[in-house]
Design a protein around this motif. Structure first.
Motif, short mmCIF file in Angstrom:
data_model
loop_
_atom_site.label_atom_id
_atom_site.label_comp_id
_atom_site.label_asym_id
_atom_site.label_seq_id
_atom_site.Cartn_x
_atom_site.Cartn_y
_atom_site.Cartn_z
N GLY A 93 0.78 -1.24 0.00
CA GLY A 93 0.00 0.00 0.00
C GLY A 93 0.80 1.28 0.00
N GLY A 94 2.05 1.26 -0.45
CA GLY A 94 2.89 2.45 -0.40
C GLY A 94 2.66 3.47 -1.51
N TYR A 95 2.12 3.04 -2.65
CA TYR A 95 1.97 3.97 -3.77
C TYR A 95 0.63 4.69 -3.71
N ASN A 96 0.67 6.02 -3.84
CA ASN A 96 -0.54 6.85 -3.83
C ASN A 96 -0.75 7.40 -5.24
N ALA A 97 -1.68 6.80 -5.97
CA ALA A 97 -1.92 7.19 -7.36
C ALA A 97 -2.53 8.59 -7.48
N THR A 98 -3.27 9.02 -6.49
CA THR A 98 -3.89 10.34 -6.52
C THR A 98 -2.85 11.45 -6.49
N LYS A 99 -1.80 11.25 -5.70
CA LYS A 99 -0.75 12.27 -5.58
C LYS A 99 0.50 11.95 -6.38
N GLY A 100 0.62 10.71 -6.86
CA GLY A 100 1.75 10.33 -7.71
C GLY A 100 3.03 10.03 -6.97
N PHE A 101 2.96 9.71 -5.69
CA PHE A 101 4.19 9.41 -4.96
C PHE A 101 4.12 8.08 -4.22
N PHE A 102 5.30 7.57 -3.89
CA PHE A 102 5.44 6.36 -3.09
C PHE A 102 5.83 6.79 -1.69
N ASN A 103 5.11 6.27 -0.70
CA ASN A 103 5.36 6.57 0.71
C ASN A 103 5.87 5.28 1.36
N ALA A 104 7.13 5.26 1.82
CA ALA A 104 7.74 4.04 2.35
C ALA A 104 7.00 3.53 3.60
N PRO A 105 6.38 2.34 3.51
CA PRO A 105 5.70 1.79 4.67
C PRO A 105 6.67 1.11 5.66
N MET A 159 15.57 4.35 2.36
CA MET A 159 14.41 5.11 2.85
C MET A 159 14.08 4.68 4.27
N VAL A 160 13.47 5.60 5.02
CA VAL A 160 12.92 5.27 6.32
C VAL A 160 11.40 5.42 6.22
N VAL A 161 10.71 4.82 7.17
CA VAL A 161 9.25 4.87 7.17
C VAL A 161 8.77 6.32 7.00
N GLY A 162 7.86 6.53 6.05
CA GLY A 162 7.29 7.86 5.83
C GLY A 162 8.00 8.67 4.76
N ASP A 163 9.21 8.27 4.33
CA ASP A 163 9.88 8.97 3.23
C ASP A 163 9.02 8.87 1.98
N LYS A 164 9.10 9.90 1.13
CA LYS A 164 8.31 9.93 -0.10
C LYS A 164 9.24 10.01 -1.31
N ALA A 165 8.86 9.28 -2.37
CA ALA A 165 9.61 9.30 -3.63
C ALA A 165 8.62 9.47 -4.78
N TRP A 166 9.03 10.25 -5.78
CA TRP A 166 8.18 10.46 -6.95
C TRP A 166 9.05 10.85 -8.13
N ILE A 167 8.43 10.93 -9.30
CA ILE A 167 9.11 11.34 -10.53
C ILE A 167 8.61 12.72 -10.89
N ASP A 168 9.56 13.63 -11.21
CA ASP A 168 9.13 14.98 -11.61
C ASP A 168 9.89 15.45 -12.84
N ASN A 169 9.44 16.60 -13.37
CA ASN A 169 10.11 17.26 -14.48
C ASN A 169 11.26 18.07 -13.90
N ASN A 170 12.49 17.80 -14.33
CA ASN A 170 13.63 18.56 -13.81
C ASN A 170 14.13 19.61 -14.78
N SER A 171 13.34 19.90 -15.81
CA SER A 171 13.72 20.92 -16.78
C SER A 171 13.03 22.24 -16.44
#
Length: 189
Positions: A93-105, A159-171
């Motif tokens: 259940g770590g991935y949040n599709a609504t916000k587009g990020f992964f939250n480390a469980p 990662m530690v519990v609660g860290d968030k990872a996502w993909i963004d535009n870096n340009s």
């Protein structure tokens, strides 16, 4: 008199048989009681903490996700999150599709991979972002403007519990992502 002796003799024989155990092995109840005592002892002395309390699956949680972008092309401004809303797998259940990020469980080392397909005549600069800091980069562009370009990147982060990872535009300029073939996935080692 013989019948009285015979009856007393049968009573003694059957009485003896009915008071003795029929099976020399332990009963299921005594086995369960012994197991509960071992589990309580194990827990009390701290031997392999939580081993007696929880089963193997709960201790070694599998964490993995895979999501694809959906719809048509996403045009992203700088630092905007690439959205991967079509979730095919989300164990833990770590991935949040609504916000587009992964939250480390769970704390640990994670592997992330993302694939971006650009529309014709477009490019995509993307990054894996961990808690607001870019950790890995991908540049997707080809010199033949009549073709689409597909680029993949993999990275490993702690990662530690609660860290968030996502993909963004870096340009600093707009980045375009063709949704139908773009994906984001990750799992804990």
């Amino acid at each position: 008199m013989h019948s009285v002796v015979f009856a007393v003799g049968l009573g003694a024989i059957f009485g003896t048989i009915s008071t003795e155990k029929i099976s020399p092995g332990p009963s299921l109840k005594s086995f369960r009681d012994d197991y509960d005592n071992v589990a309580k002892t194990c827990e009390a002395v701290g031997y392999v903490k939580n081993y007696c309390k929880y089963n193997q699956f709960k201790r070694n949680i599998v964490i993995a996700f895979y999501a694809q972008a959906k719809g048509s092309t996403q045009t992203l401004r700088e630092r905007q999150t690439v959205m991967f809303q079509d979730v095919n797998l989300n164990i833990g259940g770590g991935y949040n599709a609504t916000k587009g990020f992964f939250n480390a469980p769970k704390s640990g080392v994670y592997v992330f991979e993302w694939t971006i397909l650009t529309p014709q005549n477009k490019y995509a600069y993307t990054s894996l972002v961990l808690n607001g800091k870019r950790k890995a980069y991908s540049y997707c562009h080809n010199n033949n403007h009549s073709l689409r370009s597909s680029c993949s990147k993999m990275t490993v982060v702690k990662m530690v519990v609660g860290d968030k990872a996502w993909i963004d535009n870096n340009s600093r300029s707009l980045t375009s992502v063709s949704a139908e073939y773009s994906s984001f996935s990750g799992f804990m080692l």
